[in-house]
Design a protein around this motif. Structure first.
Motif, mmCIF file in Angstrom:
data_model
loop_
_atom_site.group_PDB
_atom_site.id
_atom_site.type_symbol
_atom_site.label_atom_id
_atom_site.label_comp_id
_atom_site.label_asym_id
_atom_site.label_seq_id
_atom_site.Cartn_x
_atom_site.Cartn_y
_atom_site.Cartn_z
ATOM 1 N N LEU A 8 0.847 -1.370 -0.013
ATOM 2 C CA LEU A 8 -0.037 0.014 0.059
ATOM 3 C C LEU A 8 0.989 1.069 -0.017
ATOM 4 O O LEU A 8 1.758 1.695 1.014
ATOM 5 C CB LEU A 8 -0.800 -0.029 1.128
ATOM 6 C CG LEU A 8 -2.177 1.340 1.273
ATOM 7 C CD1 LEU A 8 -2.528 1.101 0.318
ATOM 8 C CD2 LEU A 8 -3.151 0.745 2.477
ATOM 9 N N LYS A 9 0.988 2.129 -1.209
ATOM 10 C CA LYS A 9 2.220 3.168 -1.792
ATOM 11 C C LYS A 9 1.354 4.177 -0.692
ATOM 12 O O LYS A 9 2.331 4.726 -0.171
ATOM 13 C CB LYS A 9 2.429 3.010 -2.553
ATOM 14 C CG LYS A 9 2.955 2.497 -4.002
ATOM 15 C CD LYS A 9 2.809 2.802 -4.962
ATOM 16 C CE LYS A 9 1.371 2.857 -5.707
ATOM 17 N NZ LYS A 9 0.891 1.189 -5.913
ATOM 18 N N ASN A 85 4.345 -8.511 11.374
ATOM 19 C CA ASN A 85 4.632 -7.902 10.357
ATOM 20 C C ASN A 85 4.490 -6.933 9.151
ATOM 21 O O ASN A 85 4.229 -6.628 8.004
ATOM 22 C CB ASN A 85 5.549 -9.170 9.112
ATOM 23 C CG ASN A 85 6.362 -10.022 9.737
ATOM 24 O OD1 ASN A 85 7.366 -9.631 10.468
ATOM 25 N ND2 ASN A 85 6.006 -11.842 9.189
ATOM 26 N N ALA A 86 3.179 -6.006 10.255
ATOM 27 C CA ALA A 86 2.747 -4.713 9.708
ATOM 28 C C ALA A 86 3.229 -3.761 8.981
ATOM 29 O O ALA A 86 4.530 -3.351 9.492
ATOM 30 C CB ALA A 86 1.548 -4.611 10.589
ATOM 31 N N CYS A 94 -4.822 -2.686 14.789
ATOM 32 C CA CYS A 94 -5.468 -3.858 14.524
ATOM 33 C C CYS A 94 -5.925 -5.070 14.428
ATOM 34 O O CYS A 94 -6.107 -6.141 14.917
ATOM 35 C CB CYS A 94 -6.638 -3.418 12.675
ATOM 36 S SG CYS A 94 -7.430 -1.838 12.208
ATOM 37 N N ALA A 95 -4.675 -4.948 14.484
ATOM 38 C CA ALA A 95 -4.340 -6.616 13.849
ATOM 39 C C ALA A 95 -4.460 -6.662 15.480
ATOM 40 O O ALA A 95 -4.306 -8.282 15.740
ATOM 41 C CB ALA A 95 -3.223 -7.163 13.407
ATOM 42 N N LEU A 96 -3.499 -5.753 16.774
ATOM 43 C CA LEU A 96 -3.097 -6.736 17.687
ATOM 44 C C LEU A 96 -4.552 -6.404 18.726
ATOM 45 O O LEU A 96 -4.577 -7.101 19.705
ATOM 46 C CB LEU A 96 -2.308 -5.075 18.373
ATOM 47 C CG LEU A 96 -0.969 -5.519 17.980
ATOM 48 C CD1 LEU A 96 -0.269 -4.357 18.428
ATOM 49 C CD2 LEU A 96 -0.225 -6.775 18.454
ATOM 50 N N PHE A 97 -6.345 -5.770 17.915
ATOM 51 C CA PHE A 97 -6.463 -5.189 18.479
ATOM 52 C C PHE A 97 -7.569 -6.691 18.168
ATOM 53 O O PHE A 97 -8.108 -8.007 19.596
ATOM 54 C CB PHE A 97 -7.691 -4.286 18.450
ATOM 55 C CG PHE A 97 -7.698 -3.358 18.766
ATOM 56 C CD1 PHE A 97 -6.765 -3.748 19.794
ATOM 57 C CD2 PHE A 97 -8.018 -2.467 18.078
ATOM 58 C CE1 PHE A 97 -6.288 -2.147 20.400
ATOM 59 C CE2 PHE A 97 -7.618 -1.033 18.027
ATOM 60 C CZ PHE A 97 -6.544 -0.542 19.334
ATOM 61 N N GLN A 98 -7.109 -7.364 17.145
ATOM 62 C CA GLN A 98 -8.073 -9.005 16.636
ATOM 63 C C GLN A 98 -7.095 -10.068 17.446
ATOM 64 O O GLN A 98 -7.576 -10.893 17.656
ATOM 65 C CB GLN A 98 -7.769 -9.217 15.299
ATOM 66 C CG GLN A 98 -8.550 -10.179 14.575
ATOM 67 C CD GLN A 98 -8.059 -10.790 13.087
ATOM 68 O OE1 GLN A 98 -8.192 -9.699 12.533
ATOM 69 N NE2 GLN A 98 -8.459 -11.919 13.025
ATOM 70 N N GLU A 144 3.342 -15.630 6.405
ATOM 71 C CA GLU A 144 4.687 -13.620 6.257
ATOM 72 C C GLU A 144 4.025 -12.550 6.201
ATOM 73 O O GLU A 144 4.353 -11.967 7.749
ATOM 74 C CB GLU A 144 5.562 -14.741 5.991
ATOM 75 C CG GLU A 144 6.907 -16.110 6.929
ATOM 76 C CD GLU A 144 7.720 -15.930 6.664
ATOM 77 O OE1 GLU A 144 8.752 -14.935 5.962
ATOM 78 O OE2 GLU A 144 8.480 -17.636 7.167
ATOM 79 N N ASP A 145 3.298 -12.799 4.818
ATOM 80 C CA ASP A 145 3.255 -10.787 4.277
ATOM 81 C C ASP A 145 1.877 -10.835 5.716
ATOM 82 O O ASP A 145 0.751 -11.476 4.584
ATOM 83 C CB ASP A 145 2.896 -10.964 2.740
ATOM 84 C CG ASP A 145 2.824 -9.702 2.647
ATOM 85 O OD1 ASP A 145 3.037 -8.878 2.752
ATOM 86 O OD2 ASP A 145 1.687 -9.657 2.173
ATOM 87 N N SER A 146 2.056 -9.834 6.031
ATOM 88 C CA SER A 146 1.027 -9.017 7.143
ATOM 89 C C SER A 146 -0.915 -9.107 5.509
ATOM 90 O O SER A 146 -1.840 -9.293 6.333
ATOM 91 C CB SER A 146 1.131 -7.864 6.831
ATOM 92 O OG SER A 146 2.333 -8.289 8.320
ATOM 93 N N ILE A 147 0.114 -8.266 4.771
ATOM 94 C CA ILE A 147 -1.098 -8.260 3.943
ATOM 95 C C ILE A 147 -2.285 -9.547 3.300
ATOM 96 O O ILE A 147 -3.609 -9.679 2.648
ATOM 97 C CB ILE A 147 -0.589 -7.162 2.521
ATOM 98 C CG1 ILE A 147 -0.410 -5.518 3.210
ATOM 99 C CG2 ILE A 147 -2.220 -7.294 1.345
ATOM 100 C CD1 ILE A 147 -0.255 -4.641 2.060
ATOM 101 N N GLU A 148 -1.441 -10.441 3.204
ATOM 102 C CA GLU A 148 -1.745 -11.860 2.318
ATOM 103 C C GLU A 148 -2.348 -12.323 3.735
ATOM 104 O O GLU A 148 -3.550 -13.025 3.233
ATOM 105 C CB GLU A 148 -0.794 -12.448 1.397
ATOM 106 C CG GLU A 148 -1.371 -13.844 1.191
ATOM 107 C CD GLU A 148 -0.796 -14.259 0.582
ATOM 108 O OE1 GLU A 148 -0.869 -15.847 -0.087
ATOM 109 O OE2 GLU A 148 0.780 -14.099 0.570
ATOM 110 N N ILE A 149 -1.578 -12.165 4.494
ATOM 111 C CA ILE A 149 -2.793 -13.208 5.583
ATOM 112 C C ILE A 149 -3.885 -12.529 6.111
ATOM 113 O O ILE A 149 -5.335 -13.084 6.140
ATOM 114 C CB ILE A 149 -1.822 -13.386 7.011
ATOM 115 C CG1 ILE A 149 -0.886 -13.891 7.047
ATOM 116 C CG2 ILE A 149 -2.875 -13.266 8.280
ATOM 117 C CD1 ILE A 149 0.533 -13.860 7.990
ATOM 118 N N LEU A 150 -4.179 -11.033 5.922
ATOM 119 C CA LEU A 150 -5.165 -10.284 6.854
ATOM 120 C C LEU A 150 -6.542 -10.111 4.671
ATOM 121 O O LEU A 150 -7.730 -10.046 5.636
ATOM 122 C CB LEU A 150 -4.759 -9.184 7.042
ATOM 123 C CG LEU A 150 -3.952 -8.679 8.148
ATOM 124 C CD1 LEU A 150 -3.338 -7.848 8.651
ATOM 125 C CD2 LEU A 150 -4.709 -9.568 9.160
#
Length: 262
Positions: A8-9, A85-86, A94-98, A144-150
């Motif tokens: 995300l540029k 890895n965010a 957001c990931a930590l809340f989740q 391992e990639d945050s964006i692909e995981i989410l």
């Protein structure tokens, strides 16, 4: 071949739809816990010890218990990886809340297994059997990639399951005397809705940032849904499968994605 990673540029395109801060999150979960404990307190001792269900129900329900428990256990790992890895702070938050949500859900699902008296040695075998969510979640655990995981975990998987799935599971469990599972399913609906919402916000930000990202997101969708196909058990759960896809396509198609070919 190396997997393609999306960037995300302009991270400013993404924001938490729930607009949570740490203070708001703590207050929110305090209210959720109070509500959950109040509902759980209404469950009779007989229901809590699974004396209100038939032996046949428990035999059939073990795979559902396993799907619930191991998907949450998996989430505590892959969401932790996504947080670690965010690529920018808003996504990490957001990931930590989740992650905190998933840990709470995991504890609830473990209690179901324990109170139902199912030996822990039988849990994993039930999840690894054909027709479960095992293949999909083990795929997520390899990433391992945050964006692909989410995108795969929140947008596709949770988006497909949707709040409606937990309502159906809760109603079905309650009708069969499994009140604890019913209360647990209903307690997680608001959390899952937040996870889906920020997953959708991430996908929209990626597409707005670069329309070319849509092709990769389509590939991720197709990979994910094909890993779920066996849960339909060759048509045995066709109604569930059609509802699963319909829930997902409701949020995916408006963003320019197309139905997966199986």
């Amino acid at each position: 071949m190396a997997r393609r990673r999306l960037v995300l540029k302009d991270p400013g395109r993404f924001s938490d739809p729930a607009n949570l801060t740490w203070e708001r999150y703590v207050a929110l979960q305090a209210r959720e816990r109070e509500r959950y404990l109040a509902e759980r307190a209404t469950i009779s001792p007989e229901a809590l010890s699974y004396r209100t269900v038939s032996p046949q129900y428990l035999e059939r329900a073990v795979d559902q218990f396993a799907n619930n428990y191991y998907s949450e256990l998996s989430a505590t790992h892959y969401v932790a990886t996504a947080a670690a890895n965010a690529p920018f702070d808003e996504l990490k938050k957001c990931a930590l809340f989740q992650l905190a949500d998933e840990q709470r859900h995991l504890e609830m699902d473990r209690e179901v297994f324990e109170r139902a008296g199912i030996p822990e040695g039988d849990w994993l075998a039930a999840w690894e059997a054909p027709g479960t969510t095992c293949r999909f979640f083990r795929h997520l655990l390899e990433l391992e990639d945050s964006i692909e995981i989410l995108v795969k975990g929140n947008f596709v998987a949770e988006g497909a399951a949707g709040p409606g799935t937990f309502t159906v599971l809760a109603d079905g469990a309650e009708a069969r005397g499994d009140v604890l599972s019913a209360v647990n399913h209903r307690a997680r609906i608001r959390d899952e809705t937040r996870h889906i919402s920020y997953g959708r916000a991430l996908v929209k930000a990626l597409i707005d940032d670069d329309p070319g990202n849509l092709d990769t997101i389509q590939q991720w969708q197709d990979e994910s849904l094909r890993l779920f196909v066996e849960v339909a058990r060759g048509g045995e759960r066709q109604d569930w499968w059609e509802g699963f896809l319909a829930s997902y396509y409701k949020i995916a198609l408006p963003l320019g994605l197309h139905p997966t070919r199986f």
